[in-house]
Design a protein around this motif. Structure first.
Motif, PDB file in Angstrom:
ATOM      1  N   VAL A 107      65.729  83.953 -35.767  1.00  0.00           N
ATOM      2  CA  VAL A 107      64.486  84.667 -36.466  1.00  0.00           C
ATOM      3  C   VAL A 107      65.294  85.339 -37.343  1.00  0.00           C
ATOM      4  O   VAL A 107      66.398  85.562 -37.733  1.00  0.00           O
ATOM      5  CB  VAL A 107      64.019  85.434 -35.460  1.00  0.00           C
ATOM      6  N   LYS A 108      64.673  86.148 -38.157  1.00  0.00           N
ATOM      7  CA  LYS A 108      65.017  87.257 -39.250  1.00  0.00           C
ATOM      8  C   LYS A 108      64.502  88.473 -38.927  1.00  0.00           C
ATOM      9  O   LYS A 108      63.555  88.825 -38.411  1.00  0.00           O
ATOM     10  CB  LYS A 108      64.516  86.684 -40.775  1.00  0.00           C
ATOM     11  N   ASP A 109      65.621  89.417 -38.976  1.00  0.00           N
ATOM     12  CA  ASP A 109      65.169  90.820 -38.852  1.00  0.00           C
ATOM     13  C   ASP A 109      64.435  91.619 -40.000  1.00  0.00           C
ATOM     14  O   ASP A 109      64.559  90.658 -41.038  1.00  0.00           O
ATOM     15  CB  ASP A 109      66.582  91.803 -38.323  1.00  0.00           C
ATOM     16  N   PRO A 110      64.355  92.499 -40.092  1.00  0.00           N
ATOM     17  CA  PRO A 110      63.321  93.217 -41.224  1.00  0.00           C
ATOM     18  C   PRO A 110      64.217  93.368 -42.639  1.00  0.00           C
ATOM     19  O   PRO A 110      63.751  93.275 -43.923  1.00  0.00           O
ATOM     20  CB  PRO A 110      63.056  94.736 -40.774  1.00  0.00           C
ATOM     21  N   ASP A 111      65.393  93.029 -42.566  1.00  0.00           N
ATOM     22  CA  ASP A 111      66.358  92.884 -43.850  1.00  0.00           C
ATOM     23  C   ASP A 111      66.884  91.461 -44.127  1.00  0.00           C
ATOM     24  O   ASP A 111      67.346  91.244 -45.079  1.00  0.00           O
ATOM     25  CB  ASP A 111      67.474  93.715 -43.433  1.00  0.00           C
ATOM     26  N   GLY A 112      66.185  90.637 -43.403  1.00  0.00           N
ATOM     27  CA  GLY A 112      66.574  89.379 -43.633  1.00  0.00           C
ATOM     28  C   GLY A 112      67.622  88.524 -43.139  1.00  0.00           C
ATOM     29  O   GLY A 112      67.976  87.502 -43.377  1.00  0.00           O
ATOM     30  N   ARG A 113      68.293  89.428 -42.094  1.00  0.00           N
ATOM     31  CA  ARG A 113      69.661  88.954 -41.417  1.00  0.00           C
ATOM     32  C   ARG A 113      69.203  87.795 -40.632  1.00  0.00           C
ATOM     33  O   ARG A 113      68.100  88.158 -39.831  1.00  0.00           O
ATOM     34  CB  ARG A 113      70.144  89.983 -40.685  1.00  0.00           C
ATOM     35  N   MET A 114      69.781  86.739 -40.375  1.00  0.00           N
ATOM     36  CA  MET A 114      69.544  85.889 -39.365  1.00  0.00           C
ATOM     37  C   MET A 114      70.142  86.270 -37.926  1.00  0.00           C
ATOM     38  O   MET A 114      71.196  86.495 -37.858  1.00  0.00           O
ATOM     39  CB  MET A 114      70.176  84.419 -39.609  1.00  0.00           C
ATOM     40  N   ILE A 115      69.089  86.209 -36.881  1.00  0.00           N
ATOM     41  CA  ILE A 115      69.334  86.662 -35.796  1.00  0.00           C
ATOM     42  C   ILE A 115      69.161  85.332 -34.737  1.00  0.00           C
ATOM     43  O   ILE A 115      67.992  84.941 -34.595  1.00  0.00           O
ATOM     44  CB  ILE A 115      68.496  87.846 -35.199  1.00  0.00           C
ATOM     45  N   GLU A 116      70.159  85.041 -34.210  1.00  0.00           N
ATOM     46  CA  GLU A 116      70.086  84.006 -33.117  1.00  0.00           C
ATOM     47  C   GLU A 116      69.718  84.644 -31.932  1.00  0.00           C
ATOM     48  O   GLU A 116      70.423  85.664 -31.140  1.00  0.00           O
ATOM     49  CB  GLU A 116      71.570  83.220 -32.863  1.00  0.00           C
ATOM     50  N   LEU A 117      68.946  83.859 -31.153  1.00  0.00           N
ATOM     51  CA  LEU A 117      68.438  84.270 -29.693  1.00  0.00           C
ATOM     52  C   LEU A 117      68.481  83.154 -28.757  1.00  0.00           C
ATOM     53  O   LEU A 117      68.123  81.963 -29.162  1.00  0.00           O
ATOM     54  CB  LEU A 117      66.856  84.681 -29.735  1.00  0.00           C
ATOM     55  N   TYR A 118      69.322  83.428 -27.719  1.00  0.00           N
ATOM     56  CA  TYR A 118      69.741  82.168 -26.776  1.00  0.00           C
ATOM     57  C   TYR A 118      68.622  82.903 -25.553  1.00  0.00           C
ATOM     58  O   TYR A 118      69.089  83.517 -24.924  1.00  0.00           O
ATOM     59  CB  TYR A 118      71.122  82.496 -26.399  1.00  0.00           C
ATOM     60  N   ALA A 119      67.718  82.037 -25.403  1.00  0.00           N
ATOM     61  CA  ALA A 119      66.659  82.306 -24.472  1.00  0.00           C
ATOM     62  C   ALA A 119      66.845  81.654 -23.084  1.00  0.00           C
ATOM     63  O   ALA A 119      66.931  80.415 -23.260  1.00  0.00           O
ATOM     64  CB  ALA A 119      65.199  82.033 -25.130  1.00  0.00           C
ATOM     65  N   ALA A 120      66.500  82.127 -22.021  1.00  0.00           N
ATOM     66  CA  ALA A 120      66.795  81.644 -20.766  1.00  0.00           C
ATOM     67  C   ALA A 120      65.411  81.104 -20.372  1.00  0.00           C
ATOM     68  O   ALA A 120      64.235  81.448 -20.763  1.00  0.00           O
ATOM     69  CB  ALA A 120      67.077  82.757 -19.455  1.00  0.00           C
TER      70      ALA A 120
END
Length: 146
Positions: free
Chosen positions: A133-146
């Motif tokens: 996903v992208k945060d409000p500043d456009g940084r790529m954020i990886e989420l590892y969901a269980a």
């Protein structure tokens, strides 16, 4: 509304503001191990250092606080003397993450972060696996969901 990107399918997933049942769900979450991105990992290698502080400078302070809080990082407002209002959270291992307003000397910068989350406590829920996903500043954020 934030746009979630699934890099494997190259499609955008519409996502409303993420919400999460924070620390209790995170503590009991059984999450997949983040990938090593092809780097060889020695089973006997032991790191002797750890990250203790990460400061993210943002052009969207309140939106960033809401975004990261919804992922399970409960930020608190802080201000030291005449310094800027900012937000801080402490992870279970003692690492501190702070959100500061960007300035000309300290602009919002690119960074790629990854977090393990309990995907079923987010709104909308995330299926198990890796999501970007992208945060409000456009940084790529990886989420590892269980």
């Amino acid at each position: 509304m934030y746009a979630a990107l699934d890099e494997h399918a190259n499609t955008e997933i519409a996502a409303s503001v993420w919400t999460a049942d924070t620390s209790a769900a995170m503590a009991r979450a059984s999450v997949p191990t983040p990938p090593t991105h092809g780097a060889p990992v020695s089973p006997t290698a032991t790191a002797t250092a750890r990250i203790a502080l990460m400061v993210l400078y943002t052009d969207h302070l309140e939106e960033s606080r809401e975004f990261y809080t919804a992922l399970g990082l409960p930020f608190v407002r802080e201000q030291h003397g005449s310094g800027p209002v900012h937000y801080s959270t402490t992870l279970p291992d003692g690492m501190v993450i702070e959100l500061y307003p960007a300035t000309a000397k300290r602009p919002a910068s690119s960074a790629r972060l990854g977090f393990t989350v309990d995907g079923q406590t987010l709104t909308p829920p995330l299926a198990s696996g890796r999501h970007v996903v992208k945060d409000p500043d456009g940084r790529m954020i990886e989420l590892y969901a269980a």
